[in-house]
Design a protein around this motif. Structure first.
Motif, PDB file in Angstrom:
ATOM      1  N   ASP A 159       1.786 -13.584   5.548  1.00  0.00           N
ATOM      2  CA  ASP A 159       2.311 -14.702   4.765  1.00  0.00           C
ATOM      3  C   ASP A 159       2.924 -14.276   3.427  1.00  0.00           C
ATOM      4  N   ASP A 160       2.208 -13.422   2.695  1.00  0.00           N
ATOM      5  CA  ASP A 160       2.611 -13.119   1.327  1.00  0.00           C
ATOM      6  C   ASP A 160       4.010 -12.531   1.252  1.00  0.00           C
ATOM      7  N   GLN A 162       6.310 -12.490   3.661  1.00  0.00           N
ATOM      8  CA  GLN A 162       7.264 -13.432   4.232  1.00  0.00           C
ATOM      9  C   GLN A 162       7.685 -14.457   3.178  1.00  0.00           C
ATOM     10  N   ARG A 163       6.693 -14.972   2.458  1.00  0.00           N
ATOM     11  CA  ARG A 163       6.979 -15.977   1.427  1.00  0.00           C
ATOM     12  C   ARG A 163       7.887 -15.418   0.344  1.00  0.00           C
ATOM     13  N   ARG A 164       7.713 -14.170  -0.004  1.00  0.00           N
ATOM     14  CA  ARG A 164       8.541 -13.558  -1.047  1.00  0.00           C
ATOM     15  C   ARG A 164      10.014 -13.554  -0.637  1.00  0.00           C
ATOM     16  N   ARG A 167      11.307 -17.262  -0.365  1.00  0.00           N
ATOM     17  CA  ARG A 167      11.518 -17.844  -1.694  1.00  0.00           C
ATOM     18  C   ARG A 167      12.812 -17.326  -2.301  1.00  0.00           C
ATOM     19  N   GLU A 172      12.033 -22.206   1.198  1.00  0.00           N
ATOM     20  CA  GLU A 172      10.617 -22.546   1.373  1.00  0.00           C
ATOM     21  C   GLU A 172      10.434 -23.931   1.990  1.00  0.00           C
ATOM     22  N   TRP A 175      10.619 -23.899   5.789  1.00  0.00           N
ATOM     23  CA  TRP A 175       9.792 -22.887   6.451  1.00  0.00           C
ATOM     24  C   TRP A 175       8.476 -23.450   6.953  1.00  0.00           C
ATOM     25  N   GLU A 177       5.026 -21.744   9.159  1.00  0.00           N
ATOM     26  CA  GLU A 177       4.439 -20.568   9.796  1.00  0.00           C
ATOM     27  C   GLU A 177       3.391 -21.017  10.792  1.00  0.00           C
TER      28      GLU A 177
END
Length: 271
Positions: A159-160, A162-164, A167, A172, A175, A177
Motif C-alpha cells: 500500500d505505502d 503504491q499510494r506514493r 498521490r 487517489e 483508486w 485496493e
C-alpha cells in the motif's frame, strides 16, 4: 557399463567437483531456477547442487557432472547470443488494441514488495503504465491488489509505495485496493468481488509483457471483458529482447509462464 565406481576421496576431486557444481548452479539460475522454484534465497540450491556434484565425482561419475555443465553452457550461449527467443517472446505477449469507448476500470496487477516497503521494479512498471492509462481517460477507476510480505520477521504491504505513486499522479480519489492476494487467480476473484456489484465488467488488465497471456485469460475466466495491456519495462526488455541479458530474461519468464499455463489449466482457472 558402470557409471559409479569405487569412491575416491581427495582434496583435488572434492575441490574440482565443487567448482563444477557452482558453475552449474550459476547457469541454472541464469536459465530460470529462481523463478521456477520460487526461491528467495540461493542457499538451498547451491547446497543441493554442490552435494550432488561432489557425490558424483567422489563415486567416479565426474563425467556426468561435466556433461551436465556442458549442456548448460551450450544452452546459455544459444539463448544469450542468438535471436532464438525473439519470435517466441513477441508471439507470446498479448497487447490488445485500445478500445474506442472508455472502460469501467484499469486493474494493475501487483509485484513483490521489498522489506523497506518499496515496490520492486516489476510492480513499478505495471503501476506506472496503469496510471498513464487512467490519466489518459481510458477508465475512471484504478484498481490495485495488495501484496503482504514477511521477510526476516518484518511485515510490509504494498500500500505505502503504491499510494506514493498514485498521490504523485493525483489519482487517489479514483483508486481502490483489493485485499490480499497470493496468485493471479486471487487478483481476478478479488477484483470481480469488488467490481461486479457495480456492473463493472469491461476492464483493462495491466501486467508484465510475458505475464499478459496467462493473467488476462484468468480474468476472462471469472467473467471480465478484458483489454490486455503489456506494461513498459524498465529493467529487462523481454517483449523484444536484443541484448544477452534481455534474451535470458525473456527465456526465464517465457518458460515460467509456459509452466504456469499448465498449472492454471489443471486447476481449471483458464481454458
Amino acid at each position: 557399463m558402470r557409471i559409479f565406481k569405487r569412491p575416491v576421496l581427495s582434496v583435488r576431486v572434492i575441490a574440482s567437483s565443487f567448482a563444477l557444481s557452482i558453475l552449474a548452479t550459476l547457469l541454472i539460475v541464469q536459465l530460470g531456477a529462481v523463478e521456477i522454484l520460487g526461491l528467495h534465497s540461493l542457499g538451498y540450491l547451491i547446497s543441493t547442487v554442490a552435494v550432488i556434484g561432489v557425490a558424483l565425482s567422489v563415486f567416479g561419475a565426474a563425467e556426468v557432472l561435466i556433461a551436465f555443465d556442458g549442456v548448460l553452457i551450450a544452452t546459455y550461449l544459444i539463448l544469450a547470443f542468438t535471436p532464438v527467443m525473439a519470435r517466441p517472446a513477441a508471439n507470446w505477449v498479448r497487447n490488445d488494441p485500445r478500445p474506442a469507448q472508455p472502460l469501467d476500470a484499469v486493474i494493475v496487477l501487483s509485484g513483490w514488495v521489498k522489506p523497506d516497503s518499496a515496490l520492486e521494479a516489476v510492480a513499478v512498471e505495471r503501476l506506472l503504465t496503469g496510471l498513464e492509462l487512467v490519466k489518459a481517460g481510458l477508465a475512471p477507476r484504478l484498481i490495485t491488489t495488495r501484496v503482504i510480505s514477511v521477510e526476516g520477521g518484518i511485515r510490509v504491504v504494498s500500500d505505502d509505495d503504491q499510494r506514493r505513486f498514485i498521490r504523485l499522479a493525483g489519482l487517489e480519489s479514483a483508486w481502490t485496493e483489493v485485499d490480499s492476494v497470493g496468485t493471479t487467480h486471487d487478483e481476478a476473484e478479488r477484483s470481480a468481488a469488488f467490481l461486479f456489484p457495480f456492473g463493472a465488467k469491461r476492464v483493462a488488465v495491466v501486467t508484465s509483457p510475458m505475464h499478459t497471456r496467462r493473467a488476462c485469460a484468468v480474468f476472462e475466466g471469472v467473467g471480465f471483458e478484458v483489454t490486455c495491456v503489456a506494461a513498459r519495462e524498465m529493467v529487462a526488455v523481454t517483449r523484444h529482447p536484443v541484448t544477452p541479458d534481455d534474451r535470458l530474461a525473456a527465456f526465464r519468464e517465457y518458460f515460467y509462464e509456459r509452466l504456469g499455463m499448465v498449472k492454471y489449466r489443471a486447476k481449471g482457472w483458464i481454458k
